[in-house]
Scaffold this active site. Structure first.
Site, short mmCIF file in Angstrom:
data_model
loop_
_atom_site.label_atom_id
_atom_site.label_comp_id
_atom_site.label_asym_id
_atom_site.label_seq_id
_atom_site.Cartn_x
_atom_site.Cartn_y
_atom_site.Cartn_z
N ARG A 222 48.30 36.69 32.37
CA ARG A 222 49.21 37.82 32.20
C ARG A 222 50.50 37.44 31.48
NH1 ARG A 222 49.82 39.95 38.23
NH2 ARG A 222 49.92 37.70 38.52
N HIS B 250 31.82 21.48 50.96
CA HIS B 250 31.91 20.02 50.80
C HIS B 250 31.06 19.28 51.83
CE1 HIS B 250 34.90 20.95 47.97
NE2 HIS B 250 35.97 20.86 48.74
#
Length: 513
Positions: free
Chosen positions: A68, A267
């Site tokens: 942005r 993980h």
């Protein structure tokens, strides 16, 4: 971090003897959404530079940022330059920077702005013509998961996701992949409508770590370990990911997510799968996925989750010589939050190899030290032909794979104490990557970005693995949600007392790394 030093006049082309990352990407470009975030600045941009420095990206490689910010391309180039100088692992070289900077582009826009994606499409087409990227582009979604559907929709509507014949378009998604099984399936459905399954890359940066991949080498390249990698010899396995940092500044992401969703679902369950899976017929992606999927499918949760799981929140305490605040005192967090910062679970595996061997997974913030390890703890010898006092200090043999920070492998076994008496104590034999190899390990994101550009997905979990992981975790988080608040533990310790009690019920105790 200290700035990378300048080495002028150095040839950036890869040394042919450098076998760390021997594959070179073909003509291609990378578009990063969320390019102003920490991940892009600390990991992604430096990884792209380091790959360029190693000669592993094509000379015409293009890096496009989408955000942005009211930036021009030269503003974006300065951001990349600063990120590289601060965080790159390889030396800063002007020749490498010139090569990379010529392929930098920036597109201003929001995710709900179709005009911005039209500009992005024009930018990509211009890069194909000017830089020779040949229509091959990967889109890295370094954005909150809530934005994945909108970005994918815009990529589809603008035609950016549709490759021409002989080219490819790929998408890279950062974890978390949903927040439960239902949302993971919904996310997969959305992304699969826009990209082919083989073109969807779910990033788990832990799988890019050298020591994680060394689990496969340790197990299957050595006759020494695999014969005893089973319930005949293994008592239990502990998989730990401990962090010594708190959660200040991360309220927007972490509150409501928690340690189990943030770390165990991806993980630790991936580390578990690599540790427990059977030998694949080869190391190609399909064969590896097949074995990981089979062992995840064989997981069985304990019937009494109250006795075989634990969760906690860190309270104020001392860490590294400093007084630190508790989780509920961190800025931005609700004072009545029930989000856990520590999670521990027990898993059992219904296979012949692992019947009767529990796997204990734990993770937490503000623990004693930063460490990730896999500890395979073996049964005691069935007979010790010594006097009772001779081996009273002898523990169980253990093979410990250290994933971070001191990458390597430690073997704990018994040895005689020097002297005339027969006395046996625990000793350790240690292998460290930094001492054994002159080559430095590539950073995880270097390997993973290169794999994306090469279309090589062995290190990326597919949707089956993601869904199986949520099937394992959902019953646990649902149980916790209906059973009060997490226990507390002081910062700098190793978790709540309930975690120690959980192990004690099984006649075991946690390792203190």
């Amino acid at each position: 971090m200290s700035p990378a030093k300048v080495e002028a006049g150095h040839n950036p082309l890869r040394d042919p003897r450098d076998r760390r990352l021997p594959r070179i990407a073909g003509p291609s470009g990378l578009v990063i959404f969320g390019v102003t975030g920490d991940l892009a600045r600390k990991k992604l941009m430096p990884a792209v530079y380091d790959l360029t420095n190693r000669g592993l990206l094509p000379p015409g490689f293009a890096l496009t940022g989408f955000a942005r910010r009211d930036w021009e391309t030269q503003d974006f180039a300065q951001v990349v330059h600063d990120a590289v100088r601060e965080n790159a692992r390889t030396p800063f070289r002007e020749s490498t920077w010139r090569q990379l900077s010529e392929g930098l582009r920036f597109v201003q826009g929001t995710f709900d702005d179709p005009a911005a994606f039209e500009t992005l499409r024009s930018t990509v087409e211009d890069l194909d013509a000017r830089r020779g990227t040949a229509g091959n582009h990967a889109f890295y979604l370094s954005v909150p998961p809530s934005a994945f559907p909108l970005v994918c929709e815009q990529l589809s509507r603008s035609g950016l996701s549709q490759p021409r014949e002989g080219t490819w378009r790929r998408v890279v998604i950062e974890k978390p992949f949903g927040h439960d099984l239902a949302s993971a399936r919904e996310l997969n459905s959305i992304v699969s409508r826009v990209f082919r399954p083989d073109d969807i890359f779910r990033i788990d940066h832990y799988l890019g770590k050298e020591t994680v991949q060394n689990i496969l080498a340790l197990r299957f390249a050595n006759q020494l370990f695999e014969p005893i990698w089973n319930s005949n010899y293994v008592d239990h396995v502990q998989i730990t990911m401990a962090e010594d940092i708190g959660l200040g500044g991360r309220a927007g992401y972490y509150d409501g997510i928690g340690a189990a969703r943030d770390v165990i679902q991806n993980h630790l369950l991936q580390l578990f799968a690599l540790t427990a899976m059977e030998e694949p017929v080869s190391f190609d992606p399909a064969a590896l996925r097949a074995e990981k999927t089979k062992v995840l499918s064989a997981v069985r949760l304990p019937r009494d989750l109250g006795r075989h799981t634990a969760r906690g929140q860190y309270a104020a305490g001392w860490q590294g010589g400093e007084r630190v605040v508790g989780y509920l005192e961190e800025e931005g967090f609700s004072k009545d939050s029930t989000t856990e910062t520590f999670a521990a679970i027990r898993l059992d595996v219904d296979t012949r190899r692992w019947a009767g061997v529990p796997f204990y997974l734990r993770t937490g913030k503000r623990l004693g030290r930063r460490v990730t390890e896999i500890a395979v703890v073996f049964k005691k010898a069935p007979h010790l032909p010594f006097e009772s006092t001779a081996a009273e200090e002898l523990g169980k043999n253990a093979l410990v794979i250290r994933v971070q920070p001191d990458e390597g492998v430690t073997l704990r076994f018994g040895a005689k104490v020097p002297g005339t008496a027969m006395e046996v104590r625990d000793v350790t034999m240690d292998f460290g990557y930094g001492h054994a190899f002159t080559e430095s390990s590539p950073e995880a994101y270097e390997r993973l970005i290169l794999d994306v550009l090469l279309g090589d997905p062995p290190l990326f979990p597919q949707h089956e693995e993601v869904e199986l992981s949520w099937k394992i975790l959902d019953p646990i988080t649902s149980y916790w949600a209906s059973h009060g608040k997490p226990d507390t533990y002081r910062a700098g310790t190793w978790g709540p007392a309930s975690a120690d009690a959980m192990m004690a019920r099984d006649g075991r105790s946690w390792r203190r790394p």
